[in-house]
Design a protein around this motif. Structure first.
Motif, short mmCIF file in Angstrom:
data_model
loop_
_atom_site.label_atom_id
_atom_site.label_comp_id
_atom_site.label_asym_id
_atom_site.label_seq_id
_atom_site.Cartn_x
_atom_site.Cartn_y
_atom_site.Cartn_z
N ASN A 24 0.80 -1.21 0.00
CA ASN A 24 0.00 0.00 0.00
C ASN A 24 0.84 1.27 0.00
O ASN A 24 0.35 2.35 0.33
CB ASN A 24 -0.92 -0.01 1.21
CG ASN A 24 -1.99 -1.08 1.09
OD1 ASN A 24 -2.92 -0.95 0.28
ND2 ASN A 24 -1.88 -2.14 1.87
N ALA A 25 2.10 1.14 -0.40
CA ALA A 25 2.98 2.29 -0.57
C ALA A 25 3.15 2.56 -2.06
O ALA A 25 2.72 1.77 -2.92
CB ALA A 25 4.34 2.02 0.08
N SER A 26 3.78 3.66 -2.38
CA SER A 26 4.06 3.93 -3.79
C SER A 26 5.04 2.89 -4.33
O SER A 26 4.90 2.42 -5.46
CB SER A 26 4.64 5.34 -3.96
OG SER A 26 3.69 6.31 -3.59
N SER A 27 6.02 2.53 -3.51
CA SER A 27 6.97 1.48 -3.88
C SER A 27 7.62 0.93 -2.62
O SER A 27 7.78 1.66 -1.63
CB SER A 27 8.06 2.02 -4.82
OG SER A 27 9.02 1.01 -5.10
N VAL B 167 -3.83 6.07 12.27
CA VAL B 167 -5.14 5.45 12.40
C VAL B 167 -5.04 4.41 13.51
O VAL B 167 -4.09 3.61 13.52
CB VAL B 167 -5.61 4.78 11.09
CG1 VAL B 167 -6.88 3.98 11.33
CG2 VAL B 167 -5.84 5.81 10.01
N GLN B 168 -6.00 4.40 14.44
CA GLN B 168 -5.98 3.41 15.50
C GLN B 168 -7.37 2.85 15.71
O GLN B 168 -8.37 3.55 15.54
CB GLN B 168 -5.46 4.03 16.80
CG GLN B 168 -6.27 5.22 17.30
CD GLN B 168 -5.66 5.83 18.55
OE1 GLN B 168 -4.66 5.35 19.08
NE2 GLN B 168 -6.26 6.90 19.05
N ARG C 65 -4.69 4.64 5.77
CA ARG C 65 -6.06 4.13 5.57
C ARG C 65 -6.05 2.78 4.87
O ARG C 65 -6.78 1.85 5.26
CB ARG C 65 -6.87 5.13 4.76
CG ARG C 65 -7.36 6.34 5.57
CD ARG C 65 -8.03 7.36 4.68
NE ARG C 65 -8.73 8.38 5.46
CZ ARG C 65 -8.95 9.61 5.01
NH1 ARG C 65 -8.51 9.99 3.82
NH2 ARG C 65 -9.60 10.48 5.77
N ASP C 66 -5.25 2.64 3.83
CA ASP C 66 -5.23 1.38 3.08
C ASP C 66 -4.69 0.23 3.92
O ASP C 66 -5.17 -0.90 3.83
CB ASP C 66 -4.40 1.54 1.80
CG ASP C 66 -5.08 2.43 0.77
OD1 ASP C 66 -6.31 2.57 0.85
OD2 ASP C 66 -4.38 2.97 -0.12
#
Length: 293
Positions: free
Chosen positions: A206-209, A273-274, A239-240
């Motif tokens: 879920n990162a760019s790379s 996010v938690q 979020r992802d």
């Protein structure tokens, strides 16, 4: 009285007559009537074994923090017993023995609550995306065990370095877009076995790379273009990853943090996010305390 001649004599196996003649100051009463939440030792290093998903075992050096609670009527705890517990296991400390060590610590120190943190570098062998050349990439991992009212809790904390590319920069620029290395930290309390590699994949997907220890020129071209095709805000990443953790029934509670070390600013971008899935809300006080450490 017999003279202590070497360090081997300085353990807890003194003959009873000698022990009875030495005052036990820690066990003396305290008149302030204030309990202590955590008391123990920090930053002691010890060899450990960690199984990896490929079927191998990594031998590494971990840094331990070990604490117990202290009732209001005791002056102090017995610090030497923490070290004694570690040394009694020699090189046998592993994920599987983590709970038993924690329970032994609580019992020996006559405590109601105990806390152990074991931090270590963990290595994953990764193949470059085009050339397939292999190299190791390291991740900072912490295992956290806690006992409260005889109940055992296990939490895993993994710091995953990735690349993030700014969607706004890509949208407004005719050429290129600013990108940076980011540290994503996942702190997850689990109810079943979870591989470190699984947490790493949740983040890297879920990162760019993702990052690699070694890249050839075709690989560098690939990761540059892959990041450009997958722009992510810091908000997108947390979020992802949270969506993935919500789907994993082995995870009871989690905190996902991302810090992007901005390449065009002298500050970082940050998001968190938690969630405590059992309480259907934000992570409880225990999880928030672990994140702040």
């Amino acid at each position: 009285m017999a003279q202590v001649k070497n360090l081997k004599d300085c353990n807890m196996n003194y003959p009873e007559p000698i022990l009875s003649s030495i005052p036990d100051v820690q066990s003396s009463p305290d008149v302030r009537h204030l309990p202590i939440d955590k008391v123990g030792i920090k930053s002691i290093r010890h060899p450990v074994r960690v199984a990896d998903k490929s079927g191998g075992v990594q031998h590494t050096i971990a840094q331990f923090n070990m604490y117990v609670d202290l009732p209001h009527d005791f002056k102090g705890t017995h610090m030497s017993r923490f070290v004694e517990i570690l040394n009694s296991h020699e090189r046998e400390i592993s994920v599987e023995s983590f709970e038993s060590i924690l329970r032994e610590m609580v019992d020996k120190l006559e405590a109601k609550a105990g806390h152990i943190e074991m931090s270590f570098p963990y290595f994953v062998n990764k193949a470059a995306p085009v050339s397939a050349v292999e190299s190791l990439l390291d991740y900072d991992v912490t295992f956290i065990g806690e006992i409260m009212d005889r109940q055992y809790y296990f939490t895993m904390k993994v710091v995953v370095p990735v690349t993030s590319l700014c969607p706004c920069s890509k949208e407004i620029s005719e050429r290129g877009a600013h990108n940076q290395r980011s540290h994503v930290t996942v702190t997850a309390r689990t109810n079943g076995f979870v591989w470190i590699e699984e947490i790493v994949r949740y983040v890297e997907e879920n990162a760019s790379s993702e990052l690699y220890g070694l890249l050839k020129r075709p690989d560098e071209k690939y990761v540059t273009e892959h990041a450009y095709d997958n722009p992510r805000f810091v908000e997108d990443m947390v979020r992802d990853i949270a969506v993935q953790l919500n789907r994993d029934e082995r995870v009871d509670a989690y905190v996902v943090e991302s810090e992007n070390f901005e390449s065009i600013h002298n500050h970082s971008a940050y998001a968190l996010v938690q969630r405590d899935k059992k309480r259907h809300g934000v992570a409880d006080g225990m999880m928030q305390t672990l994140v702040s450490q």
